[in-house]
Design a protein around this motif. Structure first.
Motif, PDB file in Angstrom:
ATOM      1  N   ARG A 266      10.121 -15.511 -41.975  1.00 26.94           N
ATOM      2  CA  ARG A 266       9.014 -15.738 -41.057  1.00 26.94           C
ATOM      3  C   ARG A 266       8.512 -17.179 -41.110  1.00 26.94           C
ATOM      4  O   ARG A 266       8.178 -17.760 -40.082  1.00 26.94           O
ATOM      5  CB  ARG A 266       7.836 -14.801 -41.372  1.00 26.94           C
ATOM      6  N   MET A 267       8.452 -17.766 -42.304  1.00 24.72           N
ATOM      7  CA  MET A 267       7.760 -19.037 -42.470  1.00 24.72           C
ATOM      8  C   MET A 267       8.667 -20.255 -42.445  1.00 24.72           C
ATOM      9  O   MET A 267       8.208 -21.369 -42.182  1.00 24.72           O
ATOM     10  CB  MET A 267       6.982 -19.046 -43.785  1.00 24.72           C
ATOM     11  N   CYS A 268       9.952 -20.084 -42.725  1.00 24.26           N
ATOM     12  CA  CYS A 268      10.868 -21.224 -42.812  1.00 24.26           C
ATOM     13  C   CYS A 268      11.550 -21.482 -41.467  1.00 24.26           C
ATOM     14  O   CYS A 268      11.685 -20.584 -40.633  1.00 24.26           O
ATOM     15  CB  CYS A 268      11.923 -20.981 -43.889  1.00 24.26           C
ATOM     16  N   ASP A 269      12.001 -22.722 -41.290  1.00 28.75           N
ATOM     17  CA  ASP A 269      12.745 -23.051 -40.079  1.00 28.75           C
ATOM     18  C   ASP A 269      14.084 -22.321 -40.048  1.00 28.75           C
ATOM     19  O   ASP A 269      14.593 -21.994 -38.975  1.00 28.75           O
ATOM     20  CB  ASP A 269      12.978 -24.557 -39.997  1.00 28.75           C
ATOM     21  N   ASP A 270      14.647 -22.094 -41.225  1.00 29.62           N
ATOM     22  CA  ASP A 270      15.930 -21.382 -41.300  1.00 29.62           C
ATOM     23  C   ASP A 270      16.104 -20.847 -42.713  1.00 29.62           C
ATOM     24  O   ASP A 270      15.690 -21.485 -43.684  1.00 29.62           O
ATOM     25  CB  ASP A 270      17.101 -22.308 -40.949  1.00 29.62           C
TER      26      ASP A 270
END
Length: 312
Positions: A266-270
């Motif tokens: 949810r929080m990371c770009d990838d």
């Protein structure tokens, strides 16, 4: 999902006589199956991606020199691959030459950059004024000596024997007791079952914002999950954007580990999942407190389901 068939075609960082070949022999007890040496880590991983091999055995990190960038980048980029097993191998180096060669005759020495870094002090003492030459592997250096291309190689004793060389000096590492961690990598499929003492590996790309790394670490800390390794690699997109490669204790099938990975998604770009597999370093996962145990997470899920169903 039915279990995947056991791999029978293996690629490894070659040529023959590398530490990777020794680690593969330790990982795979049976001599059956095909074992193909590859000229680089990228080629070994590529053999799995192309379907030419069922699995590849490659080095991931060394206790003295740290991570192997080619493996870290090779797992972070390209078609997904997953680690299904880790192997730890004690590493010892010899200075190998063609029979009849004396130390005074050595005008050139070659090896893999990690091996050269681990023996830089001894080589400076033994061969002052000789600039070491990098090769793709320690066994490639031994092969070059046998072919007359260089005078000496820093390699494993097995490589010296394989290429008909003799050791002028044994145990030439600057720091005795070095260990290299190798990983067996396969195409995604059914994961090894949880053993209760597992590791999970992944890479996560965080945005260029204040506190991004702290947010990532908190997802593990609040669930009582210990990290066994974390390091950054540039994404090669632009300055300030990094991919974090990390290992944590536990299996993705564990509720708390699965929840942490979902939070990162949810929080990371990838986020790229790199596998859950049995721990092989001789250590046990750290005890988890009562509020962070899998049982506590399962109980919380059951309670939440009752609330959502109106059974308060």
């Amino acid at each position: 999902m039915p279990p995947s068939p056991s791999p029978t075609r293996f690629a490894y960082l070659g040529p023959e006589g590398t530490f990777a070949e020794a680690a593969l022999s330790r990982a795979i007890a049976t001599p059956e199956g095909r074992r193909d040496p590859q000229p680089s880590v990228a080629a070994a991983l590529g053999a799995v991606r192309s379907g030419d091999a069922d699995a590849a055995l490659v080095p991931l990190e060394n206790s003295v020199e740290g991570s192997v960038p080619a493996t870290m980048d090779g797992l972070a980029d390209g078609e997904p691959l997953v680690i299904t097993r880790e192997v730890f191998l004690d590493v010892a180096f010899v200075l190998a030459v063609r029979p009849g060669t004396a130390l005074a005759d050595v005008r050139s020495v070659a090896s893999h950059p990690h091996a050269l870094a681990q023996t830089v002090g001894r080589l400076r003492d033994l061969l002052p004024g000789v600039t070491p030459l990098p090769t793709t592997s320690t066994a490639a250096a031994a092969a070059a000596v046998a072919a007359g291309q260089v005078d000496a190689a820093v390699c494993a004793a097995i490589a010296a024997d394989r290429y008909g060389l003799e050791a002028l000096f044994d145990d030439i590492a600057d720091h005795a007791g070095a260990v290299t961690r190798f990983v067996l990598v396969q195409a995604p499929g059914p994961l090894p079952a949880p053993t209760g003492n597992d590791k999970t590996s992944l890479t996560a790309v965080v945005g260029d914002r204040t506190g991004a790394l702290l947010e990532l670490l908190q997802e593990f800390a609040v669930r009582g999950i210990s990290l066994t390794r974390i390091e950054s690699r540039p994404t090669r997109q632009r300055l300030g954007v990094y991919s974090f490669s990390l290992d944590c204790e536990g299996h993705v099938a564990d509720p708390r580990v699965g929840e942490a990975l979902a939070a990162l998604h949810r929080m990371c770009d990838d986020v790229r999942f790199l596998g859950s597999y049995p721990r092989a370093d001789g250590r046990d996962n750290r005890p988890v407190g009562d509020t962070s145990s899998d049982a506590a997470f399962a109980d919380a899920e059951t309670w939440l389901a009752r609330v959502r169903a109106g059974e308060v």
